[in-house]
Design an enzyme around this catalytic site. Sequence first.
Site, PDB file in Angstrom:
ATOM      1  N   LYS A 178       0.878  -1.183   0.000  1.00 49.27           N
ATOM      2  CA  LYS A 178       0.000   0.000   0.000  1.00 49.27           C
ATOM      3  C   LYS A 178       0.910   1.226   0.000  1.00 49.27           C
ATOM      4  O   LYS A 178       1.433   1.629   1.031  1.00 49.27           O
ATOM      5  CB  LYS A 178      -0.874  -0.021   1.271  1.00 49.27           C
ATOM      6  N   GLU A 253       9.128   1.321  11.223  1.00 44.87           N
ATOM      7  CA  GLU A 253      10.222   2.248  10.895  1.00 44.87           C
ATOM      8  C   GLU A 253       9.618   3.644  10.947  1.00 44.87           C
ATOM      9  O   GLU A 253       8.931   4.069  10.019  1.00 44.87           O
ATOM     10  CB  GLU A 253      10.762   1.958   9.478  1.00 44.87           C
ATOM     11  N   CYS A 287      13.655  10.251   7.090  1.00 46.35           N
ATOM     12  CA  CYS A 287      13.467   9.820   8.482  1.00 46.35           C
ATOM     13  C   CYS A 287      14.758   9.942   9.258  1.00 46.35           C
ATOM     14  O   CYS A 287      14.767  10.309  10.419  1.00 46.35           O
ATOM     15  CB  CYS A 287      12.975   8.388   8.517  1.00 46.35           C
ATOM     16  N   GLU A 386      10.226  16.378  15.222  1.00 45.67           N
ATOM     17  CA  GLU A 386      10.583  16.121  13.829  1.00 45.67           C
ATOM     18  C   GLU A 386       9.871  17.142  12.951  1.00 45.67           C
ATOM     19  O   GLU A 386       8.635  17.223  12.958  1.00 45.67           O
ATOM     20  CB  GLU A 386      10.147  14.703  13.442  1.00 45.67           C
TER      21      GLU A 386
HETATM   22  P1  NAD Z   1       2.138   8.635   7.512  1.00 47.81           P
HETATM   23  O1  NAD Z   1       2.262   7.818   8.740  1.00 47.81           O
HETATM   24  O2  NAD Z   1       1.118   9.694   7.464  1.00 47.81           O
HETATM   25  O3  NAD Z   1       1.847   7.704   6.244  1.00 47.81           O
HETATM   26  C1  NAD Z   1       2.625   6.580   5.940  1.00 47.81           C
HETATM   27  C2  NAD Z   1       1.756   5.534   5.276  1.00 47.81           C
HETATM   28  O4  NAD Z   1       0.759   5.115   6.201  1.00 47.81           O
HETATM   29  C3  NAD Z   1       1.007   6.021   4.038  1.00 47.81           C
HETATM   30  O5  NAD Z   1       0.991   4.988   3.066  1.00 47.81           O
HETATM   31  C4  NAD Z   1      -0.391   6.265   4.554  1.00 47.81           C
HETATM   32  O6  NAD Z   1      -1.380   6.142   3.579  1.00 47.81           O
HETATM   33  C5  NAD Z   1      -0.517   5.170   5.581  1.00 47.81           C
HETATM   34  N1  NAD Z   1      -1.532   5.415   6.602  1.00 47.81           N
HETATM   35  C6  NAD Z   1      -1.971   6.615   7.075  1.00 47.81           C
HETATM   36  N2  NAD Z   1      -2.957   6.416   7.989  1.00 47.81           N
HETATM   37  C7  NAD Z   1      -3.127   5.074   8.095  1.00 47.81           C
HETATM   38  C8  NAD Z   1      -3.976   4.261   8.885  1.00 47.81           C
HETATM   39  N3  NAD Z   1      -4.877   4.772   9.735  1.00 47.81           N
HETATM   40  N4  NAD Z   1      -3.876   2.917   8.764  1.00 47.81           N
HETATM   41  C9  NAD Z   1      -2.975   2.373   7.922  1.00 47.81           C
HETATM   42  N5  NAD Z   1      -2.153   3.100   7.135  1.00 47.81           N
HETATM   43  C10 NAD Z   1      -2.216   4.440   7.233  1.00 47.81           C
HETATM   44  O7  NAD Z   1       3.596   9.198   7.285  1.00 47.81           O
HETATM   45  P2  NAD Z   1       4.067  10.233   6.179  1.00 47.81           P
HETATM   46  O8  NAD Z   1       3.717  11.585   6.617  1.00 47.81           O
HETATM   47  O9  NAD Z   1       3.623   9.778   4.844  1.00 47.81           O
HETATM   48  O10 NAD Z   1       5.645  10.003   6.266  1.00 47.81           O
HETATM   49  C11 NAD Z   1       6.442  10.760   7.067  1.00 47.81           C
HETATM   50  C12 NAD Z   1       6.853  10.009   8.302  1.00 47.81           C
HETATM   51  O11 NAD Z   1       7.471   8.766   7.963  1.00 47.81           O
HETATM   52  C13 NAD Z   1       7.911  10.751   9.088  1.00 47.81           C
HETATM   53  O12 NAD Z   1       7.627  10.694  10.463  1.00 47.81           O
HETATM   54  C14 NAD Z   1       9.176   9.993   8.768  1.00 47.81           C
HETATM   55  O13 NAD Z   1      10.191  10.132   9.725  1.00 47.81           O
HETATM   56  C15 NAD Z   1       8.695   8.611   8.648  1.00 47.81           C
HETATM   57  N6  NAD Z   1       9.631   7.786   7.876  1.00 47.81           N
HETATM   58  C16 NAD Z   1      10.359   6.839   8.521  1.00 47.81           C
HETATM   59  C17 NAD Z   1      11.294   6.085   7.822  1.00 47.81           C
HETATM   60  C18 NAD Z   1      12.113   5.024   8.514  1.00 47.81           C
HETATM   61  O14 NAD Z   1      12.667   4.172   7.841  1.00 47.81           O
HETATM   62  N7  NAD Z   1      12.237   5.025   9.841  1.00 47.81           N
HETATM   63  C19 NAD Z   1      11.472   6.291   6.454  1.00 47.81           C
HETATM   64  C20 NAD Z   1      10.705   7.268   5.825  1.00 47.81           C
HETATM   65  C21 NAD Z   1       9.783   8.007   6.558  1.00 47.81           C
END
Ligand code: NAD
Length: 484
Positions: A178, A253, A287, A386
């Site tokens: 997804k 992650e 991240c 962050e």
């Molecule tokens: P997000 O959590 O909003 O979204 C990530 C994914 O989760 C998307 O595909 C989204 O559609 C899905 N999602 C959202 N709500 C959901 C729910 N209720 N149930 C299931 N899935 C759901 O994050 P973002 O804003 O897209 O990404 C930024 C964040 O990701 C930052 O905090 C960043 O640090 C983190 N990140 C971490 C890593 C790592 O490897 N540690 C890598 C990249 C990004």
Amino acid sequence: MSTIGFETRHVLVGGQWRPGASGQTLPLVNPSDGTPLAEIARGQAADIDAAVQAAQAALDGDWGRLTAAERGRLLLRMSALVIEQADELARLEALDVGKPLKQGKVDALAMARYLEFYGGAADKVHGQTIPFAAGYTALTIREPHGVTGHIVPWNYPMQIIGRSVGAALAMGNACVLKPAEEACLTALAFGRIAQQAGFPAGAVNIVPGLGEEAGAALSSHRGVAHLSFTGSVPVGQLIQAAAARNTIPVTLELGGKSPQVVFADADLEAALPFLVNAGIQNCGQTCSAASRILVERPVFDQVVARMADRYRAFRVGPAMDDLDIGPVISARQQEIVQGYLAVARDTGLRIAGQAMLPANLPPGGCYVAPTLLAPAAPDHRLAREEIFGPVQVVIPFDGEAEALAIANGTDYGLVAGVWTRDGGRQLRMARKLKCGQVFVNNYGAGGGIELPFGGVKHSGHGREKGFEALYGFSALKTIAIKHD
Ligand code: NAD
């Protein structure tokens, strides 16, 4: 739509590209200029259900019958195809995420390298034999979990899909991916390349859609045996709760506020490019961004001045112009980052260096001026939260104990960097920093494909990348055979 070159409105289920069950779509917007880029499927629970069933059928059929070596060969073939198509993948990622083309190319080649690494590793995961009671032979084997769910964010789709789906496929799982609703194009391209490489139908399924719809349906589906989630802390907590209800393992992650710690004896020439680039790469939307720079007082002013020079030299512009820095992903993200800059202004946090935004930027683009803030107190909001934008804070410290207290003093624990020539201090710091990865006299070397990666505290748990991911994407079975 013609700029993309393929149908973007479909889900991939059981080897078939078709519209989502609801027929509804979501818009993708080009963050460089705010124009519509494409439509993607608004996947629903019914699509997720079909994808999980198709994945299970693949496990019970052609995919499940392959040997580890055969799976490895498919991944290697896919890696070669990704390299062949790297320029096109870079273009898609630049349009979709807003990252300069050269960064998109780096990401495409990193995805190829993940597929190569996991292709090569697929048939090298061995179990053990265990000395046990008389008359027994006991052994362990690693088996796939079954259907694995992969929920990924928009910032590095190719790298994250490569490390997560690549490792899961190597171990023989069938995947339901997804991707994020903000950026989907390279995820869809991944599905096409998997088909070109010859993966059996159902080994890779892709359902774009909203997090609270398709994402929530995937994380709560009873047919899913393992979840890999990369994204924000609050959503990670929802995913873990959903996994708990089905009693399945989950890799989280999540975010970070990663420090680089610069001691006065450091090789500053070597450190400076890493201090800045690791903070503002992909417009700070990383991240593991080094968003806090901790500098020992004797060299504080010098480091800030030299970082500030770099900030003033940054060229910001549309991703396709391939300058140093592009836009952030969306108007919403732009608003969040500007909100943090307003807090900085209102609390008297000094701008030490800032890039100029050119006057001729496309008006609909989501640009934020890269900004260096110094000196910052360790407990300032911008030094703890962050931001996920092109903003770094520089914090002064005196001595090792204070550096450690500040570095370990946030809710996060993803990555840290240490710059010092003192060998004893390198080891002491590396051991005492509370995080998942420590880089000494470098930061984020080579993308770290081979290096296990993941966090502690709010940055998550479980490890991806490297060989460690193969253990995470498999279940250990113990067999004890009585033969005498
Ligand atoms: P997000 O959590 O909003 O979204 C990530 C994914 O989760 C998307 O595909 C989204 O559609 C899905 N999602 C959202 N709500 C959901 C729910 N209720 N149930 C299931 N899935 C759901 O994050 P973002 O804003 O897209 O990404 C930024 C964040 O990701 C930052 O905090 C960043 O640090 C983190 N990140 C971490 C890593 C790592 O490897 N540690 C890598 C990249 C990004």
